[in-house]
Write an enzyme that holds these catalytic residues in place. Structure first.
Site, PDB file in Angstrom:
ATOM      1  N   ASP A   1       0.860  -1.167   0.000  1.00  0.00           N
ATOM      2  CA  ASP A   1       0.000   0.000   0.000  1.00  0.00           C
ATOM      3  C   ASP A   1       0.908   1.232   0.000  1.00  0.00           C
ATOM      4  O   ASP A   1       2.116   1.137   0.289  1.00  0.00           O
ATOM      5  CB  ASP A   1      -0.887  -0.041   1.256  1.00  0.00           C
ATOM      6  CG  ASP A   1      -1.769   1.177   1.386  1.00  0.00           C
ATOM      7  OD1 ASP A   1      -2.304   1.632   0.367  1.00  0.00           O
ATOM      8  OD2 ASP A   1      -1.910   1.681   2.522  1.00  0.00           O
TER       9      ASP A   1
ATOM     10  N   ASP B   1      -0.319   5.068   0.879  1.00  0.00           N
ATOM     11  CA  ASP B   1      -0.627   6.061   1.917  1.00  0.00           C
ATOM     12  C   ASP B   1      -0.556   5.445   3.303  1.00  0.00           C
ATOM     13  O   ASP B   1      -1.155   4.390   3.567  1.00  0.00           O
ATOM     14  CB  ASP B   1      -2.016   6.642   1.683  1.00  0.00           C
ATOM     15  CG  ASP B   1      -2.101   7.418   0.378  1.00  0.00           C
ATOM     16  OD1 ASP B   1      -2.185   8.644   0.425  1.00  0.00           O
ATOM     17  OD2 ASP B   1      -2.048   6.771  -0.697  1.00  0.00           O
TER      18      ASP B   1
END
Length: 405
Positions: A181, A183
């Site tokens: 991922d 963020d």
């Protein structure tokens, strides 16, 4: 057993210095013995050297030679006569990585106790890092990883440490795919909130983002709602946001180290291609997938182009990247922090919740809660010393921590 060959176990302890090992083997060589096994560790410059050799007919004479040699080295020695080799490690072998900051003796006691309760045995222990966290790896046999994992996860939470249980397999030593991922994982903060600041909507977007990451809102609906608030933001804001991005501590080290070893990397994000594609190019990441913000006449329209990369979309991307690299899902490591990462974490051979929401920590194979992304290297059997040596070879110098005695 009576038919097992006689062996001698030589255990040497004392201050470590160059020449100790060669000197003791020179003493053994005069008796023509064969080497069966060797183990050596050094703790705070104290050497513990164990040597298992075949026992000669006049083994007491060899014992006297060894004792004189040890005395000359100003070291202590024990020579024990017995039969046979070490017993073979039991089946169901696992690697258990323990990360603490600090790592207390009480935590090690508790984990070792739970391993014993499971009927497993600790065959070997080695340190992977002493800073900025303490990381220890246990080689364990005698209980399935699926049995150890839930048992030790509960204890790890009680002790306030991070812990990972991985089955010992060839996949751990081969080329693997890392899917991350972006963020609040690869980078600090949320890009959509940074963009929202340019529209005066940061607080509202942050509120919706937090609820979505906890799994309280449908991700696609919440994303479209947040993106709509960006309508009218100039395209130039994307560049300003990119320039303000701060990587997670250790992110460059992790990517750099694993790329040297032939690993492949992918980032899969509910964020935006205008940011993630640049990030992938700058870090040398092989694959990238995210949502595309629509831009017309130099301004964001508040809409997304094409399908949304949501929870299911992240898992789909992971499978597609694994197929392109040519690795099985067991050889994929997924790293994420939010509810929309859950399918991706579950699809991977090893799902790591990185400073994640509680529901994600509970569902992942393991969690890392220290603020250093490169701590994940220790889960892969890569030590801090190996990382620094590889960096030094290309002129990257890491400041050394203070030494203790």
């Amino acid at each position: 057993m009576e038919d097992e060959p006689k062996t001698l176990l030589v255990t040497l302890t004392g201050k470590d210095r160059p020449g100790v090992t060669s000197t003791i083997f020179a003493a053994l060589s005069g008796a023509g013995v064969e080497v069966v096994d060797i183990e050596q560790i050094v703790l705070r410059r104290r050497l513990v050297l164990g040597i298992l050799v075949t026992a000669p007919r006049d083994w007491k004479k060899l014992r006297d030679v060894i004792e004189r040699t040890a005395a000359d080295l100003d070291m202590n020695v024990e020579v024990e006569r017995g039969a046979g080799d070490n017993r073979s490690r039991q089946g169901d072998r696992s690697h258990i990585t323990i990360i603490g900051n600090p790592l207390k003796a009480s935590a090690m006691s508790a984990i070792a106790g739970r391993i014993a309760d499971s009927g497993a045995n600790i065959d070997k222990i080695e340190r992977m890092a002493r800073y900025p966290v303490t990381a220890i790896e246990l080689h364990v046999s005698g209980a399935p990883a699926d049995t150890l994992r839930p048992l030790l996860a509960v204890e790890a939470v009680k002790q306030g440490i991070d812990l990972a249980v991985q089955r010992d397999s060839l996949h751990r030593r081969g080329i693997r795919l890392i899917v991350m991922d972006v963020d609040s994982t690869l980078i600090q903060g949320e890009v959509i909130e940074m963009l929202a600041a340019h529209a005066g909507q940061e607080a509202e977007v942050a509120r919706v983002t937090e609820a979505a990451m906890r799994g309280e809102l449908d991700f696609e609906a919440s994303l479209r709602e947040r993106v709509a608030l960006l309508e009218g933001v100039p395209e130039s804001a994307l560049g300003e946001v990119y320039d303000s991005i701060v990587l997670a501590p250790g992110a460059r080290t992790m990517v750099r180290t694993l790329r040297r070893l032939g690993y492949r990397f992918a980032i899969v994000s509910g964020g935006f291609t205008q940011i993630t594609d640049r990030l992938a190019a700058d870090l040398g990441i092989h694959f990238s997938r995210a949502n595309e913000l629509e831009v017309v006449d130099g301004r964001l329209t508040g809409r997304i182009v094409g399908d949304v990369v949501d929870r299911a979309g992240k898992a789909t991307a992971l499978r597609e990247f694994a197929a392109e690299v040519g690795v099985p899902l067991d050889a994929v490591i997924a790293i994420g922090d939010g509810a929309n990462d859950l399918d991706m974490l579950n699809a991977a051979g090893l799902g790591i919740a990185y400073n994640a929401k509680p529901m994600v920590r509970d569902a992942a194979d393991t969690s890392v809660n220290v603020p250093y992304l490169d701590a994940i290297l220790y889960l892969l059997g890569i030590s801090r010393e190996q990382i620094e040596e590889a960096d030094a070879a290309v002129g990257i110098v890491t400041p050394a921590p203070p030494l203790t005695t």
